[in-house]
Motif scaffolding. Structure first.
Motif, PDB file in Angstrom:
ATOM      1  N   TRP A 120       2.574  -2.414   0.063  1.00 49.39           N
ATOM      2  CA  TRP A 120       1.233  -2.111  -0.436  1.00 49.39           C
ATOM      3  C   TRP A 120       1.095  -0.630  -0.775  1.00 49.39           C
TER       4      TRP A 120
ATOM      5  N   SER B  89       5.014  -5.572  -7.463  1.00 49.19           N
ATOM      6  CA  SER B  89       4.090  -6.547  -6.908  1.00 49.19           C
ATOM      7  C   SER B  89       3.471  -7.367  -8.039  1.00 49.19           C
TER       8      SER B  89
ATOM      9  N   THR C 176      -1.691  -9.948  -5.471  1.00 48.44           N
ATOM     10  CA  THR C 176      -1.439  -9.191  -4.252  1.00 48.44           C
ATOM     11  C   THR C 176      -2.234  -7.897  -4.243  1.00 48.44           C
TER      12      THR C 176
END
Length: 532
Positions: free
Chosen positions: A143, A337, A341
């Motif tokens: 992330w 990603s 997400t």
């Protein structure tokens, strides 16, 4: 493999927040603003589309578990059929995976430490021997954009390194051993020859200076090219600021949008200045690696929350070319990603994102609640595909194999994880709305969930048509067989927590999500949308 926004140590990976924000955000003043989706002409599509508002309302309230992607704006736990326990065994499914690995010339069970960039790798040697001088501490779920930068740099320079993954604060507590080394708890961190170094910009400059023989990524100091590169780094910070100023507030929407678009015009012009496709010309540089995590998140978040596509629609051709060039590199594809997400990992990191009405229909597609995006047959991926462009395209048989291979290899942990859906919320909630690492799974439904996920793995491997004419066809009944009530909740929970790149690549993730919907639709008796 682990669930998207609710990772589990018993599964495989983990998620978390922006480690360093440039503007200081005020979480209390930054909230989701949801607007209802418009009904379509088709009854079933309409039923799914109106879920957009319920999802955004649910995120505002905060979830302790369950699904964000449910029909009629909420769960229907009693609307489920029973089903047959006749799917192949996990051992038989593993044999099919091995055979298809050979058929397609791939191996999704290969050692992730070897070969192309892989999110599960913990030791990257690049064929070199000798002591490993670098240890990278990064977040579990990829992330953190600042971890992303350092990770990409190490991969592009092929500097041998080892990895330790650390929670981000919105997911849970950081280990005491890490906090003893880094009292601030911020990521990323490296240890270089035992020396602890923090701050991504400092780390990246240090790696360039310490490893000059490993593919230099910056022009020599004191040259005009270096001066331009340094100026581009400042432009990246301006882009970051203008992005967050628009994303995290719905005040002065038009003015914030205009300011962001003006900065994007500057970015696109700089991409073209040396002929592209990269900022400094035909070769990738540290400038591209610095911009990359932010542009990836900008593309995802602004389409979802504001309805603005920065790529794939011709608005900024240089940006389209830059993304295509980045997506041609295995180093980037191993770290990339997807929009879903990021749409759900950014709010807990930033304190919230502000939804504009133009984002609602795009958000519905990205969340798979528009009746099309996460249902079979899936549309092809391309540099202009919507809701998410993906220039490498897709290869459905291989993408389905990747999803099935991950499910088969990790089936025991995945079954347990999915059973959090019909289970109980955990005693220690965390900031990420869909994360609940202490949730209590409903293990009494293990047999049903195991059988259902074997059906999903099998249909991924052989396709719906072949499966449904085989002895292993999924058969449903109003009363005979295993109960589907808990399975629907478990499948929704699992589907909504498939993370990219943590669990698999984007093309595989969309196949898994769509095939879980195939199961859910069959158990709800909606078979007319589950036969392609």
């Amino acid at each position: 493999m682990q669930g998207l926004v609710a990772p589990s140590r018993s599964w495989t990976l983990n998620p978390v927040p922006f480690s360093r924000g440039q503007p200081k955000l005020q979480p209390a003043s930054i909230l989701y603003r949801g607007l209802p989706a418009h009904a379509s002409a088709r009854a079933r599509a309409a039923r799914r589309e109106v879920k957009a508002m319920s999802i955004l309302q649910g995120i505002m309230r905060g979830f302790s578990g369950g699904s964000i992607n449910t029909t009629d704006g909420g769960r229907r736990p009693n609307a489920a059929l029973s089903f047959s326990d006749n799917a192949p065994t996990w051992e038989q499914l593993a044999d099919i995976v091995r055979a298809q690995h050979t058929e397609f010339g791939v191996d999704f069970w290969a050692d992730p430490n070897e070969g192309p960039t892989h999110p599960l790798a913990l030791k990257r040697l690049f064929g070199k021997s000798g002591p490993v001088r670098v240890k990278l501490y990064r977040d579990h779920a990829a992330w953190c954009p600042y971890c992303h930068k350092v990770w990409l740099q190490l991969e592009e320079k092929r500097i041998p390194y080892v990895i330790e993954k650390i929670n981000m604060r919105c997911y849970g507590d950081k280990p005491p051993s890490f906090m003893a080394k880094v009292p601030s708890g911020l990521l990323p961190v490296i240890e270089l020859d035992g020396r602890v170094v923090t701050e991504s910009a400092v780390i990246m400059a240090l790696l360039e200076d310490t490893f000059p023989d490993h593919k230099p990524l910056m022009p020599p100091a004191g040259t005009p090219a270096r001066q331009r590169a340094d100026g581009l780094m400042r432009l990246e910070r301006k882009l970051f600021s203008d992005w967050l100023n628009w994303l995290c507030s719905d005040w002065n929407h038009d003015r914030a949008k205009k300011q962001f678009e003006a900065t994007m015009d500057l970015v696109a012009a700089e991409m073209e200045r040396e002929g592209g496709p990269f900022f400094l010309g035909p070769e990738i540089s540290l400038v591209d690696i610095t911009f990359c995590p932010m542009l990836e998140r900008i593309a995802a978040s602004l389409s979802y929350y504001k309805g603005l596509y920065i790529r794939g629609q011709g608005r900024w051709p240089a940006v389209d070319g830059w993304f295509a060039a980045m997506e041609s590199r295995p180093t980037y594809l191993g770290t990339r990603s997807d929009y879903y997400t990021h749409a759900h990992d950014l709010p807990p990191q930033l304190g919230g994102c502000a939804m504009h009405e133009e984002g609602v229909p795009v958000a519905a597609a990205i969340d798979g609640i528009d009746g099309r995006a996460w249902r079979l047959p899936l549309a092809s991926l391309s540099a202009t595909s919507l809701p998410e462009p993906y220039s490498p395209g897709d290869n459905p048989p291989v993408d389905r194999l990747e999803a099935a291979a991950k499910l088969v290899r990790n089936h025991e942990a995945v079954v347990k994880f999915a059973l959090r859906g019909p289970g109980q919320p955990g005693p220690r909630p965390v900031a990420a709305p869909l994360a609940d690492p202490t949730a209590i799974p409903a293990l009494e439904h293990t047999a049903e969930a195991d059988a259902a996920l074997r059906h999903v793995a099998h249909v991924l491997l052989v396709g719906v048509e072949a499966k449904q004419v085989s002895p292993h066809a999924l058969q449903t009944s109003a009363s005979i067989g295993l109960s589907g009530k808990a399975v629907v909740s478990a499948a929704e929970y699992f589907r909504d927590r498939v993370g990219v790149p943590r669990d698999m690549r984007y093309p595989a993730a969309r196949q898994l999500r769509a095939h879980l919907n195939w199961l859910i639709d069959n158990l709800r008796g909606e078979t007319d949308v589950a036969t392609a």
